[in-house]
Design a protein around this motif. Structure first.
Motif, PDB file in Angstrom:
ATOM      1  N   ALA A 139       3.916   5.857  -5.332  1.00 57.65           N
ATOM      2  CA  ALA A 139       3.926   5.924  -6.800  1.00 57.65           C
ATOM      3  C   ALA A 139       2.789   6.810  -7.303  1.00 57.65           C
ATOM      4  N   ASP A 140       1.607   6.628  -6.738  1.00 57.86           N
ATOM      5  CA  ASP A 140       0.434   7.382  -7.169  1.00 57.86           C
ATOM      6  C   ASP A 140       0.594   8.880  -6.906  1.00 57.86           C
ATOM      7  N   PHE A 141       1.006   9.227  -5.700  1.00 57.54           N
ATOM      8  CA  PHE A 141       1.154  10.637  -5.357  1.00 57.54           C
ATOM      9  C   PHE A 141       2.235  11.312  -6.179  1.00 57.54           C
ATOM     10  N   THR A 142       3.391  10.683  -6.269  1.00 52.39           N
ATOM     11  CA  THR A 142       4.494  11.332  -6.972  1.00 52.39           C
ATOM     12  C   THR A 142       4.236  11.455  -8.472  1.00 52.39           C
ATOM     13  N   SER A 143       3.605  10.425  -9.067  1.00 52.23           N
ATOM     14  CA  SER A 143       3.332  10.522 -10.506  1.00 52.23           C
ATOM     15  C   SER A 143       2.108  11.374 -10.789  1.00 52.23           C
ATOM     16  N   GLY A 144       1.044  11.165 -10.016  1.00 54.43           N
ATOM     17  CA  GLY A 144      -0.224  11.843 -10.289  1.00 54.43           C
ATOM     18  C   GLY A 144      -0.267  13.296  -9.869  1.00 54.43           C
ATOM     19  N   VAL A 145       0.491  13.650  -8.857  1.00 51.80           N
ATOM     20  CA  VAL A 145       0.456  15.035  -8.372  1.00 51.80           C
ATOM     21  C   VAL A 145       1.738  15.773  -8.749  1.00 51.80           C
ATOM     22  N   LEU A 146       2.851  15.267  -8.312  1.00 48.18           N
ATOM     23  CA  LEU A 146       4.109  15.994  -8.514  1.00 48.18           C
ATOM     24  C   LEU A 146       4.548  16.038  -9.981  1.00 48.18           C
ATOM     25  N   MET A 147       4.643  14.876 -10.619  1.00 45.28           N
ATOM     26  CA  MET A 147       5.159  14.839 -11.995  1.00 45.28           C
ATOM     27  C   MET A 147       4.182  15.436 -13.002  1.00 45.28           C
ATOM     28  N   LYS A 148       2.947  15.007 -12.969  1.00 42.78           N
ATOM     29  CA  LYS A 148       1.980  15.476 -13.970  1.00 42.78           C
ATOM     30  C   LYS A 148       1.818  16.984 -13.942  1.00 42.78           C
ATOM     31  N   HIS A 149       1.796  17.561 -12.757  1.00 44.11           N
ATOM     32  CA  HIS A 149       1.588  19.007 -12.665  1.00 44.11           C
ATOM     33  C   HIS A 149       2.832  19.800 -13.047  1.00 44.11           C
ATOM     34  N   ASN A 150       3.983  19.172 -13.010  1.00 46.86           N
ATOM     35  CA  ASN A 150       5.201  19.848 -13.463  1.00 46.86           C
ATOM     36  C   ASN A 150       5.427  19.690 -14.958  1.00 46.86           C
ATOM     37  N   VAL A 154       0.837  -1.204   0.000  1.00 46.24           N
ATOM     38  CA  VAL A 154       0.000   0.000   0.000  1.00 46.24           C
ATOM     39  C   VAL A 154       0.873   1.255   0.000  1.00 46.24           C
ATOM     40  N   ALA A 155       1.946   1.245   0.777  1.00 49.33           N
ATOM     41  CA  ALA A 155       2.860   2.400   0.805  1.00 49.33           C
ATOM     42  C   ALA A 155       3.526   2.596  -0.557  1.00 49.33           C
ATOM     43  N   SER A 156       3.872   1.505  -1.215  1.00 46.55           N
ATOM     44  CA  SER A 156       4.486   1.572  -2.536  1.00 46.55           C
ATOM     45  C   SER A 156       3.532   2.209  -3.541  1.00 46.55           C
ATOM     46  N   VAL A 157       2.304   1.719  -3.576  1.00 46.57           N
ATOM     47  CA  VAL A 157       1.312   2.264  -4.513  1.00 46.57           C
ATOM     48  C   VAL A 157       0.987   3.717  -4.161  1.00 46.57           C
ATOM     49  N   GLY A 158       0.846   4.007  -2.893  1.00 45.68           N
ATOM     50  CA  GLY A 158       0.554   5.381  -2.474  1.00 45.68           C
ATOM     51  C   GLY A 158       1.652   6.347  -2.879  1.00 45.68           C
ATOM     52  N   GLY A 205       7.871   0.600 -11.518  1.00 49.34           N
ATOM     53  CA  GLY A 205       8.709  -0.555 -11.227  1.00 49.34           C
ATOM     54  C   GLY A 205       9.832  -0.218 -10.267  1.00 49.34           C
ATOM     55  N   LEU A 206      10.413   0.956 -10.425  1.00 48.02           N
ATOM     56  CA  LEU A 206      11.470   1.405  -9.524  1.00 48.02           C
ATOM     57  C   LEU A 206      10.934   1.585  -8.104  1.00 48.02           C
ATOM     58  N   VAL A 207       9.778   2.206  -7.976  1.00 45.87           N
ATOM     59  CA  VAL A 207       9.172   2.402  -6.653  1.00 45.87           C
ATOM     60  C   VAL A 207       8.863   1.050  -6.013  1.00 45.87           C
ATOM     61  N   GLY A 208       8.271   0.132  -6.775  1.00 50.22           N
ATOM     62  CA  GLY A 208       7.966  -1.195  -6.248  1.00 50.22           C
ATOM     63  C   GLY A 208       9.217  -1.933  -5.796  1.00 50.22           C
ATOM     64  N   TRP A 209      10.291  -1.827  -6.585  1.00 42.61           N
ATOM     65  CA  TRP A 209      11.551  -2.467  -6.229  1.00 42.61           C
ATOM     66  C   TRP A 209      12.129  -1.879  -4.939  1.00 42.61           C
ATOM     67  N   LEU A 210      12.090  -0.543  -4.817  1.00 43.81           N
ATOM     68  CA  LEU A 210      12.624   0.096  -3.610  1.00 43.81           C
ATOM     69  C   LEU A 210      11.857  -0.332  -2.361  1.00 43.81           C
ATOM     70  N   PHE A 211      10.545  -0.415  -2.472  1.00 46.07           N
ATOM     71  CA  PHE A 211       9.758  -0.867  -1.327  1.00 46.07           C
ATOM     72  C   PHE A 211       9.983  -2.348  -1.038  1.00 46.07           C
ATOM     73  N   SER A 212      10.296  -3.142  -2.063  1.00 47.71           N
ATOM     74  CA  SER A 212      10.621  -4.554  -1.814  1.00 47.71           C
ATOM     75  C   SER A 212      11.952  -4.663  -1.061  1.00 47.71           C
ATOM     76  N   LEU A 213      12.890  -3.753  -1.347  1.00 48.23           N
ATOM     77  CA  LEU A 213      14.149  -3.738  -0.595  1.00 48.23           C
ATOM     78  C   LEU A 213      13.895  -3.388   0.869  1.00 48.23           C
ATOM     79  N   LEU A 214      12.997  -2.438   1.091  1.00 45.52           N
ATOM     80  CA  LEU A 214      12.633  -2.088   2.465  1.00 45.52           C
ATOM     81  C   LEU A 214      11.988  -3.292   3.157  1.00 45.52           C
ATOM     82  N   PHE A 215      11.122  -3.998   2.449  1.00 50.57           N
ATOM     83  CA  PHE A 215      10.500  -5.198   3.016  1.00 50.57           C
ATOM     84  C   PHE A 215      11.565  -6.219   3.419  1.00 50.57           C
ATOM     85  N   LYS A 216      12.536  -6.449   2.544  1.00 46.84           N
ATOM     86  CA  LYS A 216      13.582  -7.432   2.838  1.00 46.84           C
ATOM     87  C   LYS A 216      14.431  -6.997   4.022  1.00 46.84           C
TER      88      LYS A 216
END
Length: 187
Positions: free
Chosen positions: A71-82, A65-69, A170-181
């Motif tokens: 990814a969603d916030f950074t792409s949908g709010v930060l990147m798109k608006h810039n 959930v943190a990974s999707v959240g 994919g990068l965000v998901g991978w980073l959160f998988s590293l945190l999980f490990k």
């Protein structure tokens, strides 16, 4: 964006949106990109993680959930608006020939938040479960890629939008998988 890349993107969009048109895709692609379609899958993932892994499964769910959240916030709010790239259905050149199979949608196009979110989920699950079950890689990537393809086919995103969204997710998901490990080294 350089002109040659912009033109390539428009040509690829036309190929997917027009040249690949067929009755089956016209029916299935709007369904694939609809978030409600995937609710049973999300319920299964949550139930499976809790049933099979108990507390570590809860950590999987929370980090997913943190990974999707993220990814969603950074792409949908930060990147798109810039970046502020227009969707194909609003692009002055492409909208003339765009086949809109779903409503255009509000907001900007780059990156595709659908692609970012779903590749974040897919890559997180692939890196967490992929060593134990190799088939998770194939299923996860095909699932997320089909949603990306659907976004272009229905006319709401350019190919570069979904490719960049997929890479970033994919990068965000991978980073959160590293945190999980790190949190669950014995998993």
């Amino acid at each position: 964006m350089p002109d040659f890349l912009l033109n390539l993107d428009r040509h690829l969009f036309y190929f997917v949106n027009h040249d690949l048109s067929n009755a089956f895709f016209d029916w299935i692609m709007p369904i694939l990109r609809e978030p409600k379609t995937w609710i049973p899958l999300y319920v299964f993932i949550i139930g499976f993680c809790l049933w099979k892994y108990k507390k570590p499964g809860l950590v999987v769910i929370l980090l997913l959930v943190a990974s999707v959240g993220t990814a969603d916030f950074t792409s949908g709010v930060l990147m798109k608006h810039n970046v502020q790239r227009l969707r194909p259905c609003r692009d002055p050149i492409v909208s003339v020939t765009d086949i809109s199979r779903v409503p255009c949608g509000s907001g900007y196009s780059f990156p595709s938040t659908h692609a970012t979110d779903h590749f974040s989920i897919a890559m997180f699950l692939c890196f967490v479960f992929g060593r134990k079950w190799k088939w998770v890689w194939l299923v996860g990537i095909l699932w997320a890629a089909s949603i990306c393809f659907a976004q272009v086919y229905v006319g709401v995103h350019f190919p570069i939008d979904v490719v960049c969204g997929a890479i970033y997710g994919g990068l965000v998901g991978w980073l959160f998988s590293l945190l999980f490990k790190k949190l669950q080294p014995s998993f």
